[in-house]
Write an enzyme that holds these catalytic residues in place. Sequence first.
Site, PDB file in Angstrom:
ATOM      1  CG  ASN A  92      -2.131   1.857   4.690  1.00 57.69           C
ATOM      2  OD1 ASN A  92      -1.513   2.332   4.035  1.00 57.69           O
ATOM      3  ND2 ASN A  92      -3.154   1.149   4.805  1.00 57.69           N
ATOM      4  CG  ASP A 126      -2.253   0.681   1.092  1.00 59.24           C
ATOM      5  OD1 ASP A 126      -2.292   1.385   0.119  1.00 59.24           O
ATOM      6  OD2 ASP A 126      -3.125   0.448   1.668  1.00 59.24           O
ATOM      7  CG  HIS A 169      -6.775  -1.297   4.958  1.00 60.49           C
ATOM      8  ND1 HIS A 169      -5.441  -2.070   4.718  1.00 60.49           N
ATOM      9  CD2 HIS A 169      -6.572  -0.249   4.146  1.00 60.49           C
ATOM     10  CE1 HIS A 169      -5.005  -1.373   3.757  1.00 60.49           C
ATOM     11  NE2 HIS A 169      -5.570  -0.236   3.251  1.00 60.49           N
ATOM     12  CG  HIS A 201      -5.441   4.418   3.982  1.00 60.84           C
ATOM     13  ND1 HIS A 201      -4.337   4.775   3.195  1.00 60.84           N
ATOM     14  CD2 HIS A 201      -6.194   3.270   3.616  1.00 60.84           C
ATOM     15  CE1 HIS A 201      -4.179   3.570   2.780  1.00 60.84           C
ATOM     16  NE2 HIS A 201      -5.239   2.750   2.764  1.00 60.84           N
ATOM     17  CB  CYS A 245      -5.563   3.916  -3.099  1.00 61.14           C
ATOM     18  SG  CYS A 245      -5.906   3.067  -4.423  1.00 61.14           S
TER      19      CYS A 245
HETATM   20  P1  HMG Z   1      -8.074  -3.772 -17.533  1.00 60.36           P
HETATM   21  O1  HMG Z   1      -7.239  -2.720 -18.292  1.00 60.36           O
HETATM   22  O2  HMG Z   1      -9.566  -3.793 -17.666  1.00 60.36           O
HETATM   23  O3  HMG Z   1      -7.770  -5.242 -17.929  1.00 60.36           O
HETATM   24  O4  HMG Z   1      -7.748  -3.727 -15.913  1.00 60.36           O
HETATM   25  P2  HMG Z   1      -7.870  -6.245 -19.012  1.00 60.36           P
HETATM   26  O5  HMG Z   1      -8.468  -7.529 -18.456  1.00 60.36           O
HETATM   27  O6  HMG Z   1      -9.101  -5.655 -19.928  1.00 60.36           O
HETATM   28  O7  HMG Z   1      -6.498  -6.329 -19.666  1.00 60.36           O
HETATM   29  C1  HMG Z   1      -5.760  -5.636 -20.381  1.00 60.36           C
HETATM   30  C2  HMG Z   1      -4.499  -5.720 -20.434  1.00 60.36           C
HETATM   31  O8  HMG Z   1      -3.604  -5.759 -19.019  1.00 60.36           O
HETATM   32  C3  HMG Z   1      -4.176  -7.236 -21.134  1.00 60.36           C
HETATM   33  O9  HMG Z   1      -3.005  -7.266 -21.941  1.00 60.36           O
HETATM   34  C4  HMG Z   1      -3.924  -8.145 -20.172  1.00 60.36           C
HETATM   35  O10 HMG Z   1      -3.081  -9.049 -20.212  1.00 60.36           O
HETATM   36  C5  HMG Z   1      -3.185  -7.164 -19.063  1.00 60.36           C
HETATM   37  P3  HMG Z   1      -3.058  -7.167 -23.505  1.00 60.36           P
HETATM   38  O11 HMG Z   1      -3.901  -8.434 -23.888  1.00 60.36           O
HETATM   39  O12 HMG Z   1      -3.869  -6.072 -23.964  1.00 60.36           O
HETATM   40  O13 HMG Z   1      -1.780  -7.433 -23.962  1.00 60.36           O
HETATM   41  N1  HMG Z   1      -3.277  -7.570 -17.634  1.00 60.36           N
HETATM   42  C6  HMG Z   1      -2.586  -7.922 -16.852  1.00 60.36           C
HETATM   43  N2  HMG Z   1      -1.013  -7.886 -16.942  1.00 60.36           N
HETATM   44  C7  HMG Z   1      -0.431  -8.365 -15.930  1.00 60.36           C
HETATM   45  N3  HMG Z   1      -1.026  -8.653 -14.619  1.00 60.36           N
HETATM   46  C8  HMG Z   1      -2.346  -8.491 -14.453  1.00 60.36           C
HETATM   47  C9  HMG Z   1      -2.970  -8.099 -15.712  1.00 60.36           C
HETATM   48  N4  HMG Z   1      -4.405  -8.017 -15.819  1.00 60.36           N
HETATM   49  C10 HMG Z   1      -4.670  -7.509 -17.155  1.00 60.36           C
HETATM   50  N5  HMG Z   1      -2.959  -8.776 -13.232  1.00 60.36           N
HETATM   51  C11 HMG Z   1      -7.253  -4.722 -13.647  1.00 60.36           C
HETATM   52  C12 HMG Z   1      -8.321  -4.402 -14.955  1.00 60.36           C
HETATM   53  C13 HMG Z   1      -7.999  -5.002 -12.578  1.00 60.36           C
HETATM   54  C14 HMG Z   1      -6.100  -5.470 -14.241  1.00 60.36           C
HETATM   55  C15 HMG Z   1      -6.660  -3.329 -13.459  1.00 60.36           C
HETATM   56  O14 HMG Z   1      -7.787  -2.298 -13.256  1.00 60.36           O
HETATM   57  C16 HMG Z   1      -5.899  -3.191 -12.481  1.00 60.36           C
HETATM   58  O15 HMG Z   1      -4.838  -3.610 -12.329  1.00 60.36           O
HETATM   59  N6  HMG Z   1      -6.211  -2.556 -11.185  1.00 60.36           N
HETATM   60  C17 HMG Z   1      -5.471  -2.374 -10.165  1.00 60.36           C
HETATM   61  C18 HMG Z   1      -5.411  -1.225  -9.427  1.00 60.36           C
HETATM   62  C19 HMG Z   1      -4.524  -1.136  -8.091  1.00 60.36           C
HETATM   63  O16 HMG Z   1      -3.672  -2.086  -8.012  1.00 60.36           O
HETATM   64  N7  HMG Z   1      -4.988  -0.181  -7.329  1.00 60.36           N
HETATM   65  C20 HMG Z   1      -4.483  -0.468  -5.868  1.00 60.36           C
HETATM   66  C21 HMG Z   1      -4.860  -1.416  -5.131  1.00 60.36           C
HETATM   67  S1  HMG Z   1      -6.302  -1.496  -4.290  1.00 60.36           S
HETATM   68  C22 HMG Z   1      -6.004  -0.395  -2.714  1.00 60.36           C
HETATM   69  O17 HMG Z   1      -4.787   0.180  -2.565  1.00 60.36           O
HETATM   70  C23 HMG Z   1      -6.907  -0.329  -1.633  1.00 60.36           C
HETATM   71  C24 HMG Z   1      -6.412  -0.999  -0.527  1.00 60.36           C
HETATM   72  O18 HMG Z   1      -5.266  -0.784   0.152  1.00 60.36           O
HETATM   73  C25 HMG Z   1      -7.756  -1.208   0.527  1.00 60.36           C
HETATM   74  C26 HMG Z   1      -8.187   0.236   1.130  1.00 60.36           C
HETATM   75  O19 HMG Z   1      -7.375   1.300   1.420  1.00 60.36           O
HETATM   76  O20 HMG Z   1      -9.417   0.439   0.942  1.00 60.36           O
HETATM   77  C27 HMG Z   1      -6.339  -2.829  -0.853  1.00 60.36           C
HETATM   78 MG    MG Z   2      -5.407   0.969   1.339  1.00 67.72          MG
END
Ligand code: HMG
Ligand code: MG
Length: 313
Positions: free
Chosen positions: A262, A27, A220, A222, A253
């Site tokens: 956090n 995070d 969790h 922040h 985030c």
């Molecule tokens: P998308 O663009 O809709 O993905 O993203 P897609 O399924 O359409 O795929 C597009 C391309 O990305 C494809 O490649 C996939 O293979 C590739 P292409 O065929 O075009 O060459 N791809 C990947 N490559 C590697 N690893 C992967 C992956 N997935 C797709 N996993 C997706 C949808 C969910 C993947 C995107 O929105 C994403 O990665 N989101 C993550 C955002 C994130 O990490 N946010 C921070 C974490 S959450 C947080 O911090 C909150 C938390 O702390 C709790 C709180 O505080 O509340 C947990």
């Molecule tokens: Mg968080």
Amino acid sequence: MSMRTPQVEADPTLPSEITIYEVGARDGLQNEKSVVPAQVKAEFIRRMASAGLATIETTSFVNPQWVPQLADAAEVLELLGDEGRGPRRPVLVPNERGLDRALEAGVGAVAIFGSATETFARKNLNRSVDESIDMFRPVVERSREAGLWVRGYVSMCFGDPWEGPVPVQQVVDVAERLMDLGCDQLSLGDTIGVATSGHVAHLLDALQERGIGLDQTAVHFHDTYGQALSNTLVALRHGITVVDSSAGGLGGCPYAESATGNLATEDLVWAMEGAGIRTGVDLESLLSTSSWMAQQLGRPSPSAVVRALTNPL
Ligand code: HMG
Ligand code: MG
């Protein structure tokens, strides 16, 4: 004289022991403007483990275009070897592509991350809430088949920067759907740090009424509004024993406006030590780890306890 530890006075309203779920490496570092080298990330995780943090979220296998800061996930785990694997070293995984990468890296635990609101589901996952649950279903199924431990986060549990207030029952609905997929643990995310004490108590009561045990639930918080520690105390008094925090208070985030760090692990450990509660963490050793990390990042830690202990009276 300076006080390096609080005076211990037992607090019978709190549990005798808690589990800290450390999120600084994930995070925290997902939100850094500059990309931290994989070597530094691995060293940070090693140092946190030797300070006594038993559960450490190491990185994310998300789309590297969305979070370039953690595009080196496989490399970090490779550098860590056995220290980066096992049931106490979860990684974030949003979809099957992420799970494939995580399994290839040999992980023992994963975390999926849903949203209580439609707007944040779209911004963070490019999906509606329903579509994101459909995306998680095979991830959880295959993870369980592979014997992995699975956590389910719910974000925006206490308010959303686009939608405003979030009804408690809406949060419970999403939490229930994630637990029904087969998660071992739920983590309630106050992504933007707006929760206050009554709201925390109300949500925990509502979860229990829906049959989600607090022994399966983590909090969790922040610290955007400085409420993270007081909210944590409310949760502990309600029966929660797993608390997420980040060393030095790193965090945020990249897809949530106004999300800051956090709850700092040092702030949590100080409060627990004063109340005579076991955490397993050595505060001095954690402090030197956060100070080292702050140097790597070129800016001081936002944690009040880190600041106080670094510049004692
Ligand atoms: P998308 O663009 O809709 O993905 O993203 P897609 O399924 O359409 O795929 C597009 C391309 O990305 C494809 O490649 C996939 O293979 C590739 P292409 O065929 O075009 O060459 N791809 C990947 N490559 C590697 N690893 C992967 C992956 N997935 C797709 N996993 C997706 C949808 C969910 C993947 C995107 O929105 C994403 O990665 N989101 C993550 C955002 C994130 O990490 N946010 C921070 C974490 S959450 C947080 O911090 C909150 C938390 O702390 C709790 C709180 O505080 O509340 C947990
Ligand atoms: Mg968080």
